[in-house]
Design a protein around this motif. Sequence first.
Motif, PDB file in Angstrom:
ATOM      1  N   ILE A 146     -45.528  40.760 -50.636  1.00 45.82           N
ATOM      2  CA  ILE A 146     -44.965  39.922 -49.578  1.00 45.82           C
ATOM      3  C   ILE A 146     -45.254  40.538 -48.210  1.00 45.82           C
ATOM      4  O   ILE A 146     -45.062  41.735 -48.007  1.00 45.82           O
ATOM      5  CB  ILE A 146     -43.434  39.783 -49.738  1.00 45.82           C
ATOM      6  N   LEU A 147     -45.690  39.693 -47.279  1.00 47.43           N
ATOM      7  CA  LEU A 147     -45.835  40.082 -45.884  1.00 47.43           C
ATOM      8  C   LEU A 147     -44.636  39.509 -45.134  1.00 47.43           C
ATOM      9  O   LEU A 147     -44.402  38.302 -45.168  1.00 47.43           O
ATOM     10  CB  LEU A 147     -47.132  39.529 -45.287  1.00 47.43           C
ATOM     11  N   ILE A 148     -43.883  40.369 -44.480  1.00 46.24           N
ATOM     12  CA  ILE A 148     -42.730  39.936 -43.693  1.00 46.24           C
ATOM     13  C   ILE A 148     -43.238  39.544 -42.306  1.00 46.24           C
ATOM     14  O   ILE A 148     -43.967  40.309 -41.676  1.00 46.24           O
ATOM     15  CB  ILE A 148     -41.675  41.057 -43.595  1.00 46.24           C
ATOM     16  N   VAL A 149     -42.842  38.371 -41.820  1.00 53.11           N
ATOM     17  CA  VAL A 149     -43.297  37.864 -40.529  1.00 53.11           C
ATOM     18  C   VAL A 149     -42.086  37.614 -39.639  1.00 53.11           C
ATOM     19  O   VAL A 149     -41.095  37.027 -40.074  1.00 53.11           O
ATOM     20  CB  VAL A 149     -44.100  36.553 -40.700  1.00 53.11           C
ATOM     21  N   ASP A 150     -42.168  38.071 -38.392  1.00 53.78           N
ATOM     22  CA  ASP A 150     -41.075  37.884 -37.439  1.00 53.78           C
ATOM     23  C   ASP A 150     -41.663  37.751 -36.036  1.00 53.78           C
ATOM     24  O   ASP A 150     -42.838  38.055 -35.826  1.00 53.78           O
ATOM     25  CB  ASP A 150     -40.104  39.062 -37.516  1.00 53.78           C
ATOM     26  N   ASP A 151     -40.829  37.326 -35.102  1.00 50.17           N
ATOM     27  CA  ASP A 151     -41.325  37.185 -33.731  1.00 50.17           C
ATOM     28  C   ASP A 151     -41.408  38.538 -33.029  1.00 50.17           C
ATOM     29  O   ASP A 151     -42.431  38.891 -32.469  1.00 50.17           O
ATOM     30  CB  ASP A 151     -40.495  36.191 -32.925  1.00 50.17           C
ATOM     31  N   VAL A 152     -40.330  39.316 -33.060  1.00 45.85           N
ATOM     32  CA  VAL A 152     -40.278  40.647 -32.439  1.00 45.85           C
ATOM     33  C   VAL A 152     -39.394  41.550 -33.289  1.00 45.85           C
ATOM     34  O   VAL A 152     -38.669  41.076 -34.149  1.00 45.85           O
ATOM     35  CB  VAL A 152     -39.706  40.617 -30.996  1.00 45.85           C
ATOM     36  N   ILE A 153     -39.464  42.830 -33.033  1.00 49.85           N
ATOM     37  CA  ILE A 153     -38.535  43.789 -33.638  1.00 49.85           C
ATOM     38  C   ILE A 153     -37.739  44.395 -32.494  1.00 49.85           C
ATOM     39  O   ILE A 153     -38.316  44.948 -31.562  1.00 49.85           O
ATOM     40  CB  ILE A 153     -39.272  44.894 -34.425  1.00 49.85           C
ATOM     41  N   THR A 154     -36.415  44.248 -32.566  1.00 44.59           N
ATOM     42  CA  THR A 154     -35.566  44.840 -31.534  1.00 44.59           C
ATOM     43  C   THR A 154     -35.069  46.189 -32.026  1.00 44.59           C
ATOM     44  O   THR A 154     -35.498  47.226 -31.554  1.00 44.59           O
ATOM     45  CB  THR A 154     -34.404  43.905 -31.166  1.00 44.59           C
TER      46      THR A 154
END
Length: 102
Positions: free
Chosen positions: A5-13
């Motif tokens: 699985i590739l985890i996709v997100d907009d940003v990492i805070t």
Amino acid sequence: KGKDILIVDDVITAGTAIRESFDMLTQIGAKPIGVSIALDRAEKRSLGDPVSAVQAVARDLNIPVTSIVSLPQLQSYLKKNDDIYAADVLESVSQYRSKYGV
């Protein structure tokens, strides 16, 4: 179960959402193999920690984290296209990076 699985997100805070996703995926038998984010803000995880949130996630979860664009790249783009964007946009980005950036 058993899937990469590739985890996709907009940003990492702070990395909390990514860590929670990583834990949930591993609990059901999936194998997180990396994280892809839209923007690496290249910001400190905390004001007292010189490591970026992205670097901390990569280190702590032992998986690669890649971004489509980084804040330094965005700054460079804004500088090169100063005829399109108001100077205050670049100034705001630069101030943000000076305060929170690694």
